[in-house]
Design an enzyme around this catalytic site. Sequence first.
Site, PDB file in Angstrom:
ATOM      1  N   ASP A  74      13.381  20.200 -35.942  1.00 27.01           N
ATOM      2  CA  ASP A  74      14.723  19.992 -36.513  1.00 27.01           C
ATOM      3  C   ASP A  74      15.341  21.306 -36.995  1.00 27.01           C
ATOM      4  O   ASP A  74      15.923  21.371 -38.087  1.00 27.01           O
ATOM      5  CB  ASP A  74      14.676  18.981 -37.662  1.00 27.01           C
TER       6      ASP A  74
ATOM      7  N   ASP B  80      13.048  18.102 -31.363  1.00 28.79           N
ATOM      8  CA  ASP B  80      14.397  17.716 -31.819  1.00 28.79           C
ATOM      9  C   ASP B  80      15.094  18.891 -32.501  1.00 28.79           C
ATOM     10  O   ASP B  80      15.728  18.739 -33.551  1.00 28.79           O
ATOM     11  CB  ASP B  80      14.309  16.534 -32.789  1.00 28.79           C
TER      12      ASP B  80
ATOM     13  N   ARG C   7      16.508  13.184 -26.495  1.00 32.51           N
ATOM     14  CA  ARG C   7      16.149  11.782 -26.705  1.00 32.51           C
ATOM     15  C   ARG C   7      17.110  11.219 -27.743  1.00 32.51           C
ATOM     16  O   ARG C   7      17.666  11.962 -28.568  1.00 32.51           O
ATOM     17  CB  ARG C   7      14.697  11.637 -27.147  1.00 32.51           C
TER      18      ARG C   7
ATOM     19  N   TRP D 172      18.536   9.780 -30.908  1.00 35.51           N
ATOM     20  CA  TRP D 172      18.382   9.438 -32.317  1.00 35.51           C
ATOM     21  C   TRP D 172      19.255   8.219 -32.621  1.00 35.51           C
ATOM     22  O   TRP D 172      18.851   7.309 -33.348  1.00 35.51           O
ATOM     23  CB  TRP D 172      18.766  10.643 -33.166  1.00 35.51           C
TER      24      TRP D 172
END
Length: 326
Positions: free
Chosen positions: A153, A174, A231, A233
């Site tokens: 992140d 991510d 992907r 969220w």
Amino acid sequence: MSIIYMLFVTLSLHNICSSMAVTSSSEAVLITVDQSGNGDYKTIQAAINAVASNNSQLVYISIKPGTYREKIIVPVDKPCITLSGIEGSNTTVTWNDGGDIFDSPTLSVMASDFVARYLTIRNEYGMRGKGIALRVSADRAAFYGCRIESYQDSLLDDFGRHYYYNCYIEGATDFICGNAASLFESCQLNSLAKNLGTITAQHRNSPLENTGFTFLGCKITGSDGGTVLGRPWGPFSRVIFAHTYMSNAVSPDGWRDWDDPSKERTVYYGEYKCYGPGADRSKRVGWSRELSRDESAPFVNMTMIGGRSWLRPTPTRFKKHVKKNE
């Protein structure tokens, strides 16, 4: 501070900053930061704190080279600030914090009309879990020549309209996430993942939201075959890669559904005229899209972020900052 109050302050400042930026965008108040003591302040946060609440002037904070170990917040009531280093490689802001995505960032941008130039923004939390380097929770923010580095992140691109140009963004899981409407142009995305890495986790929750990430003319690097492009969220996650070089770092399947096949019917994952060994779509998941020219058109320019109305040039004239105690 309540969300309603934050929204009120942001909306109230919108016209102040926008009208000011149009009429006097070539002039700014200059504040210098130098750890050696030869500037106005020794820390970046002290310089930000010196900006008046409900600020209505362009403020240019020039940061001398060095490593600044600070956890920095640009509060919601201090719009129109620029943080600028000399080179991204020698002007670094770093911290070491992890856990909650909203509390761990090294730099949190909460104020509108923000600009960052030539800075490395790093979170040293590493592989232990979520450790955000940069959080952008404000409208109209732009980043030029910056390096954004963490592992999981790395960039919380939370909400608002944002522009990233010639930036280097690094992570494994991510590492670009959130629900902003953002254009990434001529950026390098470097995956640290050896396997099961993910570049994006876009959080669009409804087809009515005009949000999503577009990567235009970018470059993807990293270990061979270890990373997918994104992907979901959110169930209506939207990500587009256009004219982007994809190395062998990109896995042949390209995208994942985050173990929720129902999202395959609602996400919008598109690729347009990408190239390189990782851009081969012959083994891509069937629910991603090869976009036509017309389908890509709304995403490969400033339209989605409305950038032509708020991106501003670098100031060319400066006036001295006067400290409160002077």
